[in-house]
Design a protein around this motif. Sequence first.
Motif, short mmCIF file in Angstrom:
data_model
loop_
_atom_site.label_atom_id
_atom_site.label_comp_id
_atom_site.label_asym_id
_atom_site.label_seq_id
_atom_site.Cartn_x
_atom_site.Cartn_y
_atom_site.Cartn_z
N GLU A 44 0.84 -1.20 0.00
CA GLU A 44 0.00 0.00 0.00
C GLU A 44 0.87 1.25 0.00
N GLY A 45 1.94 1.21 0.78
CA GLY A 45 2.83 2.36 0.89
C GLY A 45 3.55 2.68 -0.40
N ARG A 46 3.79 1.67 -1.23
CA ARG A 46 4.46 1.91 -2.51
C ARG A 46 3.61 2.73 -3.45
N GLN A 47 2.31 2.79 -3.18
CA GLN A 47 1.45 3.64 -4.02
C GLN A 47 1.84 5.10 -3.81
N GLY A 48 2.42 5.38 -2.66
CA GLY A 48 2.93 6.72 -2.39
C GLY A 48 1.96 7.60 -1.65
N CYS A 49 2.47 8.72 -1.28
CA CYS A 49 1.71 9.75 -0.58
C CYS A 49 0.95 10.56 -1.63
N LEU A 50 -0.31 10.80 -1.37
CA LEU A 50 -1.13 11.55 -2.33
C LEU A 50 -0.53 12.93 -2.59
N LEU A 51 0.02 13.57 -1.57
CA LEU A 51 0.60 14.89 -1.77
C LEU A 51 1.86 14.83 -2.62
N VAL A 52 2.70 13.83 -2.41
CA VAL A 52 3.90 13.68 -3.23
C VAL A 52 3.50 13.36 -4.67
N ASN A 53 2.57 12.43 -4.84
CA ASN A 53 2.11 12.08 -6.18
C ASN A 53 1.52 13.30 -6.89
N THR A 54 0.77 14.10 -6.16
CA THR A 54 0.18 15.31 -6.74
C THR A 54 1.27 16.30 -7.13
N ALA A 55 2.28 16.45 -6.28
CA ALA A 55 3.38 17.36 -6.59
C ALA A 55 4.05 16.95 -7.89
N ILE A 56 4.27 15.67 -8.06
CA ILE A 56 4.96 15.17 -9.25
C ILE A 56 4.09 15.27 -10.49
N GLU A 57 2.81 14.93 -10.35
CA GLU A 57 1.96 14.80 -11.53
C GLU A 57 1.16 16.06 -11.88
N LYS A 58 0.82 16.89 -10.90
CA LYS A 58 -0.13 17.97 -11.16
C LYS A 58 0.34 19.38 -10.82
N ALA A 59 1.23 19.51 -9.85
CA ALA A 59 1.53 20.83 -9.30
C ALA A 59 2.06 21.83 -10.34
N ALA A 60 2.79 21.35 -11.33
CA ALA A 60 3.35 22.26 -12.32
C ALA A 60 2.27 22.91 -13.20
N GLU A 61 1.12 22.26 -13.30
CA GLU A 61 0.07 22.77 -14.20
C GLU A 61 -1.22 23.16 -13.48
N ASP A 62 -1.31 22.87 -12.21
CA ASP A 62 -2.55 23.13 -11.46
C ASP A 62 -2.21 23.95 -10.23
N ASP A 63 -2.53 25.23 -10.28
CA ASP A 63 -2.17 26.15 -9.19
C ASP A 63 -2.81 25.76 -7.86
N GLU A 64 -4.04 25.26 -7.92
CA GLU A 64 -4.73 24.87 -6.69
C GLU A 64 -4.04 23.67 -6.04
N ALA A 65 -3.67 22.69 -6.86
CA ALA A 65 -2.95 21.52 -6.35
C ALA A 65 -1.60 21.95 -5.79
N ALA A 66 -0.91 22.83 -6.50
CA ALA A 66 0.39 23.31 -6.04
C ALA A 66 0.28 24.01 -4.69
N ALA A 67 -0.79 24.78 -4.49
CA ALA A 67 -0.99 25.50 -3.23
C ALA A 67 -1.17 24.52 -2.07
N VAL A 68 -1.92 23.46 -2.29
CA VAL A 68 -2.14 22.47 -1.23
C VAL A 68 -0.82 21.77 -0.91
N VAL A 69 -0.06 21.41 -1.92
CA VAL A 69 1.23 20.76 -1.71
C VAL A 69 2.18 21.69 -0.97
N ARG A 70 2.23 22.96 -1.39
CA ARG A 70 3.10 23.94 -0.70
C ARG A 70 2.70 24.08 0.76
#
Length: 138
Positions: A44-70
């Motif tokens: 289960e842990g290998r699926q990763g942290c939702l915040l880390v996965n979001t940072a990698i996959e979405k943060a560069a193009e989604d300002d709202e996602a980037a704000a939550v990660v920050r």
Amino acid sequence: MKPLERYSKLVIPQKLGELEAPGASVAEIRGYFEGLVRDLLSPEGRQGCLLVNTAIEKAAEDDEAAAVVRGHLARLERCMTHALENALRRGEVRDSLDAGGSAKLLVATCQGLMVVGKANPDEAVLRAIVEGAFAALS
């Protein structure tokens, strides 16, 4: 971004655990890292942290996602800084340690650890990364 905000409010406090306590110090930082390693060694842990996965996959193009990660990274950095300040007062780390700078390095290390663990969940590799981070505190 509701699921991400919910994850940040419900799951992250459990993961941070005692690291958020007022008396947190090196032991609580180590406990946080040990929890990451333990998680990464489970399927289960290998699926990763939702915040880390979001940072990698979405943060560069989604300002709202980037704000939550920050926000999460800032929270983690505050916890690490506070714990290192406590450790300095208690003589648990070298006197010349820059708590703020070291907290940034620890946050980057734990994020990197989670990325490495997804691709290579080898316990020896993960523990070597953790030990390297702690060696920088001595």
